[in-house]
Design a protein around this motif. Structure first.
Motif, mmCIF file in Angstrom:
data_model
loop_
_atom_site.group_PDB
_atom_site.id
_atom_site.type_symbol
_atom_site.label_atom_id
_atom_site.label_comp_id
_atom_site.label_asym_id
_atom_site.label_seq_id
_atom_site.Cartn_x
_atom_site.Cartn_y
_atom_site.Cartn_z
ATOM 1 N N THR A 35 0.831 -1.210 0.000
ATOM 2 C CA THR A 35 0.000 0.000 0.000
ATOM 3 C C THR A 35 0.866 1.261 0.000
ATOM 4 N N ASP A 36 2.126 1.105 0.364
ATOM 5 C CA ASP A 36 3.058 2.225 0.272
ATOM 6 C C ASP A 36 3.362 2.429 -1.224
ATOM 7 N N LEU A 37 2.946 3.580 -1.754
ATOM 8 C CA LEU A 37 3.009 3.755 -3.206
ATOM 9 C C LEU A 37 4.414 3.768 -3.782
ATOM 10 N N SER A 38 5.369 4.235 -3.016
ATOM 11 C CA SER A 38 6.732 4.227 -3.564
ATOM 12 C C SER A 38 7.255 2.793 -3.668
ATOM 13 N N ALA A 39 6.857 1.922 -2.720
ATOM 14 C CA ALA A 39 7.232 0.502 -2.801
ATOM 15 C C ALA A 39 6.539 -0.144 -3.988
ATOM 16 N N TYR A 40 5.296 0.289 -4.242
ATOM 17 C CA TYR A 40 4.538 -0.251 -5.372
ATOM 18 C C TYR A 40 5.236 0.087 -6.698
#
Ligand SMILES: *Cc1c(COP(=O)(O)O)cnc(C)c1O
Length: 396
Positions: A35-40
């Motif tokens: 859910t962490d967009l940078s990880a996505y």
């Protein structure tokens, strides 16, 4: 570094994040996202991410690729749906319109089609040369040559390409070198050890080894594999989770299978050579092979592939006799493909009737009385006895 036999069993086991001893099949098209967009974003753009979306990667695909890269002594590898997917994607990651390729007269039929018909439609020129002539490789090079493409031993005539020479030639001119290592398998030959940049496999054959899957592998530097992977994302030939799992299972016994196959093939080749019904046995492990010395220099074993030419008064009789042998054999199965645990036999002149013109057949050495054999792991006594009983139908 661990020995090859151990790597076949344990390499890449970190991709199995469960407690199961045998890696599970990750039969899924997609994975729970962070859910962490940078990880996505990182997962979406990472090369071969094993848990994002299947076309990007899969844990089993990563495990299989790691094992094969280790076997072939390259930095990295990418698995694809078929050998042809590996070959076409690998070549398209090197050449573009206006470029030139040096290739051999004799290649796998699908590769020949790709080089001769597909690439010319996209503005890539190909020069085909005699692979047994080192000088011919050098003479064919042009200022726009971007790739030297080889296959050794070649299909079906088992000619050998001098890998050390081709690798050095590529380095001298800044040209990528690529070798289809399907016929040899990494147990018998490792082209990267001689300086070849890219090693290709139809994993459908020896690597899978059980005639129950199709797959392909591209092995090379990390930077190159990343380029191939980017091409594969749009060309889309990703290896299915189940076929990948079958390949992983097959790989575990690769060393055992190939050694037994090498042993059986040499014994069968020697027996066939004694028969008055056989004009010629073509096997890289026999001293009468014209390139036996080169084969011994660059191969650790001589594979299960051999070609025989049936004796006869004329071409027509040779053809008739080849047909009789083919129809009377009971252990050898008349089927396309190779490299499995079961012995297969084909009549190349018929099999490539649709792909090759008669002049093409001549330059690749295919005669009407020729039979190509892929030796399996059955008992050698039964393999020899099978030919013996088939031959009895001719003598009468
Ligand atoms: C079979 C084969 C291929 C093509 O592989 P597929 O898995 O059938 O696409 C390529 N090269 C060689 C030498 C082969 O024997």
């Amino acid at each position: 570094m661990k020995k090859l036999e151990t790597m076949l069993i344990h390499q890449g086991n970190q991709y199995n994040t469960t407690k199961a001893v045998a890696s599970p099949i990750f039969q899924t098209s997609t994975y729970l996202a962070d859910t962490d967009l940078s990880a996505y974003i990182e997962a979406a753009t990472a090369t071969k991410h094993p848990e994002f979306y299947h076309r990007h990667g899969n844990p089993t695909n990563s495990q299989v690729a790691e094992i094969i890269a280790k076997l072939e002594q390259t930095e990295d590898a990418l698995v694809l749906a078929t050998g042809m997917a590996a070959i076409s994607t690998a070549i398209l990651a090197v050449v573009k319109a206006g470029d030139h390729i040096v290739a051999q007269h004799a290649h796998y039929s699908g590769t020949t089609l790709f080089l001769k018909e597909f690439l010319s439609d996209y503005g890539v020129e190909v020069t085909h040369i005699d692979q047994t002539d080192n000088q011919a490789f050098e003479s064919a090079i042009r200022p726009n040559t971007k790739l030297i493409y080889v296959e050794t031993p070649s299909n079906p005539n088992l000619d050998i390409t001098d890998l050390t020479f081709v690798a050095a030639l590529g380095k001298k001119h800044g040209i990528t070198t690529m070798a289809d290592n399907t016929f040899a398998s990494p147990i018998n030959q490792r082209p990267a050890a001689y300086g070849i940049d890219v090693v290709l496999h139809s994993a459908t054959k020896y690597l899978g080894g059980h005639s129950d899957l199709t797959a392909g592998v591209v092995c090379g530097s990390q930077e190159y594999i990343e380029r191939v992977w980017r091409r594969s994302l749009v060309l889309g030939a990703s290896l299915s989770p189940f076929d990948s799992w079958l390949l992983l299972r097959g790989l575990k016994t690769l060393a055992l299978r190939v050694r037994q196959i090498n042993e059986n093939a040499l014994a069968l080749a020697k027996w066939l050579e004694q028969s008055t019904l056989i004009k010629k046995v073509r096997y890289v492990g026999l001293p009468n092979h014209p390139q036996y010395a080169l084969a011994r220099k660059q191969m650790q074993g001589f594979t299960g592939m051999l070609c025989i030419e049936v004796e006869g008064q004329n071409e027509e009789q040779e053809y008739q006799r080849a047909q009789i042998i083919l129809s009377k054999l009971q252990v050898f199965i008349n089927a396309a493909s190779l490299g499995g645990v079961e012995s297969l036999i084909v009549h190349p002149a018929s099999m490539w009737g649709s792909h090759h013109s008669s002049t093409q057949k001549q330059t690749s050495g295919i005669t009407r009385g020729m039979l190509r054999i892929s030796v399996g792991i059955e008992h050698i006594d039964d393999l020899i006895a099978d030919f013996q009983q088939a031959f009895e139908h001719i003598q009468k």
